[in-house]
Motif scaffolding. Structure first.
Motif, PDB file in Angstrom:
ATOM      1  N   GLU A 462       0.817  -1.201   0.000  1.00 20.73           N
ATOM      2  CA  GLU A 462       0.000   0.000   0.000  1.00 20.73           C
ATOM      3  C   GLU A 462       0.859   1.262   0.000  1.00 20.73           C
ATOM      4  OE1 GLU A 462      -3.262   2.379  -0.289  1.00 20.73           O
ATOM      5  OE2 GLU A 462      -3.055   0.217  -0.594  1.00 20.73           O
ATOM      6  N   SER A 463       1.954   1.259   0.732  1.00 21.89           N
ATOM      7  CA  SER A 463       2.873   2.400   0.702  1.00 21.89           C
ATOM      8  C   SER A 463       3.468   2.580  -0.682  1.00 21.89           C
ATOM      9  CB  SER A 463       3.991   2.200   1.734  1.00 21.89           C
ATOM     10  OG  SER A 463       3.483   2.195   3.046  1.00 21.89           O
ATOM     11  N   ASN A 464       3.832   1.457  -1.292  1.00 26.06           N
ATOM     12  CA  ASN A 464       4.374   1.521  -2.647  1.00 26.06           C
ATOM     13  C   ASN A 464       3.333   2.074  -3.624  1.00 26.06           C
ATOM     14  OD1 ASN A 464       6.415   0.973  -4.660  1.00 26.06           O
ATOM     15  ND2 ASN A 464       5.157  -0.767  -5.291  1.00 26.06           N
ATOM     16  N   ARG A 465       2.081   1.646  -3.478  1.00 24.53           N
ATOM     17  CA  ARG A 465       1.034   2.130  -4.368  1.00 24.53           C
ATOM     18  C   ARG A 465       0.798   3.628  -4.178  1.00 24.53           C
ATOM     19  NH1 ARG A 465      -3.752   3.850  -4.726  1.00 24.53           N
ATOM     20  NH2 ARG A 465      -3.930   3.904  -2.453  1.00 24.53           N
ATOM     21  N   ARG A 466       0.810   4.104  -2.935  1.00 23.39           N
ATOM     22  CA  ARG A 466       0.623   5.533  -2.687  1.00 23.39           C
ATOM     23  C   ARG A 466       1.742   6.353  -3.331  1.00 23.39           C
ATOM     24  NH1 ARG A 466      -0.721   3.944   2.697  1.00 23.39           N
ATOM     25  NH2 ARG A 466       1.362   4.620   3.358  1.00 23.39           N
ATOM     26  N   PHE A 467       2.962   5.845  -3.243  1.00 21.23           N
ATOM     27  CA  PHE A 467       4.091   6.557  -3.843  1.00 21.23           C
ATOM     28  C   PHE A 467       3.952   6.613  -5.367  1.00 21.23           C
ATOM     29  CE2 PHE A 467       8.449   6.035  -5.680  1.00 21.23           C
ATOM     30  CZ  PHE A 467       8.821   7.365  -5.551  1.00 21.23           C
ATOM     31  N   LEU A 468       3.636   5.488  -5.978  1.00 23.25           N
ATOM     32  CA  LEU A 468       3.478   5.462  -7.433  1.00 23.25           C
ATOM     33  C   LEU A 468       2.308   6.322  -7.872  1.00 23.25           C
ATOM     34  CD1 LEU A 468       4.145   1.673  -8.084  1.00 23.25           C
ATOM     35  CD2 LEU A 468       5.634   3.589  -8.680  1.00 23.25           C
ATOM     36  N   SER A 469       1.234   6.303  -7.106  1.00 21.55           N
ATOM     37  CA  SER A 469       0.073   7.118  -7.454  1.00 21.55           C
ATOM     38  C   SER A 469       0.413   8.604  -7.397  1.00 21.55           C
ATOM     39  CB  SER A 469      -1.085   6.800  -6.510  1.00 21.55           C
ATOM     40  OG  SER A 469      -2.198   7.614  -6.794  1.00 21.55           O
ATOM     41  N   SER A 470       1.160   9.024  -6.377  1.00 23.73           N
ATOM     42  CA  SER A 470       1.522  10.442  -6.270  1.00 23.73           C
ATOM     43  C   SER A 470       2.462  10.867  -7.383  1.00 23.73           C
ATOM     44  CB  SER A 470       2.166  10.712  -4.910  1.00 23.73           C
ATOM     45  OG  SER A 470       3.428  10.038  -4.809  1.00 23.73           O
ATOM     46  N   MET A 471       3.252   9.948  -7.921  1.00 20.81           N
ATOM     47  CA  MET A 471       4.208  10.282  -8.970  1.00 20.81           C
ATOM     48  C   MET A 471       3.605  10.228 -10.368  1.00 20.81           C
ATOM     49  SD  MET A 471       7.183  11.096  -7.703  1.00 20.81           S
ATOM     50  CE  MET A 471       8.198  10.935  -9.171  1.00 20.81           C
ATOM     51  N   LEU A 472       2.699   9.290 -10.618  1.00 20.75           N
ATOM     52  CA  LEU A 472       2.288   9.008 -11.992  1.00 20.75           C
ATOM     53  C   LEU A 472       0.821   9.272 -12.293  1.00 20.75           C
ATOM     54  CD1 LEU A 472       4.179   5.595 -12.380  1.00 20.75           C
ATOM     55  CD2 LEU A 472       4.970   7.865 -13.083  1.00 20.75           C
ATOM     56  N   ALA A 473      -0.034   9.351 -11.288  1.00 19.02           N
ATOM     57  CA  ALA A 473      -1.473   9.433 -11.552  1.00 19.02           C
ATOM     58  C   ALA A 473      -1.975  10.826 -11.892  1.00 19.02           C
ATOM     59  CB  ALA A 473      -2.254   8.872 -10.361  1.00 19.02           C
ATOM     60  N   PRO A 474      -1.541  11.893 -11.202  1.00 22.55           N
ATOM     61  CA  PRO A 474      -2.168  13.206 -11.452  1.00 22.55           C
ATOM     62  C   PRO A 474      -1.903  13.706 -12.869  1.00 22.55           C
ATOM     63  CG  PRO A 474      -0.926  13.205  -9.384  1.00 22.55           C
ATOM     64  CD  PRO A 474      -0.540  11.962 -10.115  1.00 22.55           C
ATOM     65  N   ALA A 475      -2.903  14.318 -13.463  1.00 23.47           N
ATOM     66  CA  ALA A 475      -2.741  14.959 -14.768  1.00 23.47           C
ATOM     67  C   ALA A 475      -2.052  16.305 -14.557  1.00 23.47           C
ATOM     68  CB  ALA A 475      -4.101  15.148 -15.438  1.00 23.47           C
ATOM     69  N   ARG A 476      -0.935  16.506 -15.229  1.00 22.16           N
ATOM     70  CA  ARG A 476      -0.138  17.721 -15.054  1.00 22.16           C
ATOM     71  C   ARG A 476      -0.429  18.726 -16.162  1.00 22.16           C
ATOM     72  NH1 ARG A 476       1.139  16.854  -9.885  1.00 22.16           N
ATOM     73  NH2 ARG A 476       2.171  14.844  -9.591  1.00 22.16           N
ATOM     74  N   HIS A 477      -0.145  19.990 -15.855  1.00 21.64           N
ATOM     75  CA  HIS A 477      -0.273  21.054 -16.843  1.00 21.64           C
ATOM     76  C   HIS A 477       1.007  21.127 -17.664  1.00 21.64           C
ATOM     77  CE1 HIS A 477      -4.003  22.663 -15.185  1.00 21.64           C
ATOM     78  NE2 HIS A 477      -3.477  22.537 -13.988  1.00 21.64           N
ATOM     79  N   ALA A 478       0.851  21.310 -18.963  1.00 27.13           N
ATOM     80  CA  ALA A 478       2.014  21.381 -19.856  1.00 27.13           C
ATOM     81  C   ALA A 478       2.521  22.821 -19.933  1.00 27.13           C
ATOM     82  CB  ALA A 478       1.637  20.875 -21.243  1.00 27.13           C
TER      83      ALA A 478
END
Length: 522
Positions: A462-478
C-alpha cells in the motif's frame, strides 16, 4: 493654412517625393519579377503585394517624419508661438500625409493598369472596387501610423504589442483576413469584379476615424503638453518597467494562446473501440481494405490493451487518462512501434503491425504504458530526477502481476545486483540518465523496478502504491504550473510522505535487499 502647407512642403517635400518614387519603384520591382508575375495570374497582383510591403513602410515613415520628429526635436514650438490654432497645424500634417499616400497609390494603380492593359478587361465597377479597397487600406494604415506617432517614447512598445497581438490572435483561430481593412486586400483583391465589400469598407472607415480622432486628441490635449512629454527620451526606470511589461505580456499571451488553442480531435476511419473505466482505446487499420483477420486482431488487441491500461489506471487512481490510438500498418516489422507524435491533449498514437510474425503484445503494452504516463504527466515523469520511477514501473508492473505478487526472485536479485553501479547512491537516482546510458534501457529498467519491489517488500504494497500514485497518476499542466508543482512536491518529498523513507533510506535497503534474503513486509 496656405503658409502652413508651404512650410510642410519646404521641410518635407523631398521625403514625400522620395516615398512616392519608392512606391512606384517597388511596384516596378514586383511586376518585373517573372515568377511572381506568373504565379499571380492577374495584372493587379503586384498592387496587392505593394499593399503588404511598401505601403505600411511608407505610412510609418510619414508618421515619424511629420509628427514624431517634430515633437522630438521641438521644431513645432515656433509654430505654437504664432497666432494660429494648433489644430490647423495638425490638420495640415494629417491631410498632407494622407493625400501623398493616396496620390502614390493612385499612381501605382495607374501604372499597374498600363502594364496589364493588354490582359485585363477593365470595367467601371472593377476600377471602383480597386480604388475603394486600396484607398480604404491606405486610410486605415495612415491613421494608425498618425496616432502611433504621438506615442513618443512608447512607440516601440506599442508596435511590439500590436505585432504580438496579431500573432496570438492568428494562433487562436481568428482569421485576420476576414476582418475590416485586412478583408479589403485579401486574396481576392486582384480578381474580384462584382461584390462590393460594404461591411469591410464601413468598418475600415470607422476604425480610421477613431484612430485619427485619437491622434488629434493626443496632439491637442492640455495644449499639446502630453505629446511633448511623450516625445521625451525614456528614463532608465521606464525602460526597465516597460521591458518587464513586455516580458510579462508575452508570457501571459503565450499561455492564453496555448490554453485556447484547441487540439484537433483524432478520428480513425473504420476503427474499433474498447473502454475500461477512464481508459479508451481506439484501433484502426491504415490499409484500403482490411481483411477479416486484421479486423479481428485489432478488436482483440484493443480489448486486451484496454484491460491492461484500465487495470493500471485503477491501481494508480487516475481520474483521467490519455486517449490511446493503435494504427495497424502492414509495412512495419514485428518489433516496430512508431510514435504518432500527437499533442499531449490529443493522446498517444502508435503505429504497429499486429499481424506480423513474432509480434509481441506485452511489448506493445509496455510501450503504451510508458508513453501514456508521459502524456498524463505532461512529460514531467520523464524528467531526470523522476525518470527512475517511470523506468522502474514499466518493468515492475507486469513483473509483479499488476502489483499483486512479489517481483523479486533469486534470478532477478542476482541480475539487478550485478547491474547496480558500485557507487550507487541517492544522487545517482537524481542523475538517472547517466545510469541508463551506462547500463542500457533493459537493465536500467530492471534495476529501477527492483527498487519499487523493495518498497513493496519492506514498506508494504500500500505504501508503494501511494508513492506510485503520487508520482504518476495526477494529470499535469504542460506549462509553468506543472513544472512549479513538480518542484514544490519533488520525488523525495513524495517518497517520504508515502513511505516514510528518504532516498538514502531507500538506497540502503535496496542494496541490502538485493544482497540478502527477502524480508516479509510489515
Amino acid at each position: 493654412m496656405r503658409g502652413l502647407l508651404e512650410k510642410e512642403l519646404r521641410q518635407h517635400g523631398f521625403t514625400l517625393a522620395f516615398l512616392c518614387v519608392l512606391l512606384l519603384g517597388g511596384l516596378v520591382l514586383i511586376t518585373g519579377h517573372g515568377p511572381l508575375r506568373r504565379v499571380g495570374g492577374g495584372g493587379f497582383m503586384a498592387v496587392q503585394l505593394l499593399h503588404y510591403t511598401f505601403v505600411p513602410l511608407a505610412c510609418v515613415v510619414l508618421g515619424q517624419v511629420l509628427i514624431a520628429t517634430e515633437f522630438r526635436q521641438k521644431t513645432q514650438l515656433f509654430l505654437e508661438g504664432l497666432p494660429l490654432p494648433r489644430w490647423r497645424m495638425l490638420a495640415v500634417k494629417f491631410v498632407l500625409g494622407m493625400l501623398s499616400m493616396l496620390a502614390a497609390v493612385g499612381l501605382a494603380l495607374g501604372f499597374a493598369w498600363w502594364r496589364a492593359r493588354q490582359s485585363e478587361a477593365m470595367t467601371p465597377r472593377f476600377v471602383l472596387l480597386l480604388a475603394l479597397k486600396s484607398f480604404g487600406w491606405v486610410w486605415f494604415l495612415y491613421t494608425l501610423c498618425f496616432a502611433h506617432a504621438f506615442l513618443g517614447r512608447y512607440r516601440v512598445m506599442f508596435a511590439v504589442a500590436v505585432v504580438f497581438g496579431m500573432i496570438f490572435a492568428t494562433q487562436s483561430g481568428l482569421e485576420l483576413s476576414a476582418f475590416g481593412p485586412f478583408a479589403l486586400v485579401d486574396a481576392r483583391f486582384p480578381y474580384e469584379r462584382l461584390v462590393m465589400p460594404v461591411q469591410a469598407l464601413v468598418l475600415t472607415a470607422a476604425l480610421g476615424a477613431g484612430l485619427a480622432a485619437l491622434g488629434f486628441v493626443l496632439g491637442l490635449v492640455r495644449d499639446a503638453t502630453v505629446a511633448a512629454l511623450l516625445a521625451e527620451k525614456m528614463s532608465g526606470r521606464e525602460k526597465v518597467f516597460m521591458t518587464l511589461i513586455v516580458f510579462a505580456g508575452t508570457m501571459v499571451g503565450t499561455y492564453v494562446s496555448e490554453r485556447h488553442q484547441a487540439a484537433a480531435p483524432v478520428r480513425l476511419p473504420g476503427s474499433v473501440e474498447a473502454q475500461r473505466g477512464v481508459v479508451r482505446v481506439t484501433a484502426s487499420a491504415a490499409v484500403d481494405a482490411p481483411s477479416r483477420a486484421e479486423t479481428a486482431a485489432l478488436q482483440a488487441v484493443a480489448a486486451r490493451t484496454a484491460d491492461e491500461l484500465g487495470a493500471l489506471a485503477e491501481y494508480l487512481g487516475c481520474r483521467t487518462f490519455p486517449a490511446i490510438f493503435i494504427v495497424h500498418r502492414r509495412d512495419l516489422d514485428a518489433g516496430d512501434f512508431v510514435n504518432g507524435d500527437l499533442k499531449l491533449t490529443q493522446g498517444v498514437l502508435v503505429r504497429a503491425n499486429v499481424m506480423a510474425e513474432g509480434f509481441k503484445e506485452p511489448a506493445l503494452h509496455a510501450w503504451l504504458l510508458r508513453q501514456a504516463l508521459l502524456a498524463q504527466s505532461a512529460g514531467l515523469a520523464g524528467r531526470e530526477r523522476n525518470a527512475w520511477v517511470l523506468d522502474g514501473f514499466v518493468w515492475w508492473w507486469p513483473q509483479s502481476r499488476h502489483g499483486s505478487a512479489d517481483a523479486l526472485d533469486a534470478t532477478v536479485r542476482e541480475a539487478a545486483l550485478a547491474a547496480m553501479p558500485a557507487d550507487f547512491s541517492a544522487p545517482r537516482l537524481r542523475a538517472w540518465y547517466s545510469v541508463r546510458k551506462k547500463l542500457g534501457e533493459d537493465r536500467s529498467r530492471q534495476l529501477a523496478g527492483t527498487g519499487l519491489a523493495v518498497l513493496a517488500e519492506r514498506r508494504g504494497s500500500e505504501s508503494n502504491r501511494r508513492f506510485l500514485s503520487s508520482m504518476l497518476a495526477p494529470a499535469r499542466h504542460a506549462d509553468f504550473r506543472g513544472w512549479f508543482r513538480d518542484v514544490l512536491r519533488s520525488e523525495p518529498a513524495r517518497l517520504r510522505a508515502a513511505t516514510g523513507w528518504t532516498e538514502t533510506d531507500l538506497v540502503r535497503e535496496w542494496r541490502a535487499a538485493l544482497a540478502g534474503p527477502a524480508i516479509p513486509p510489515p
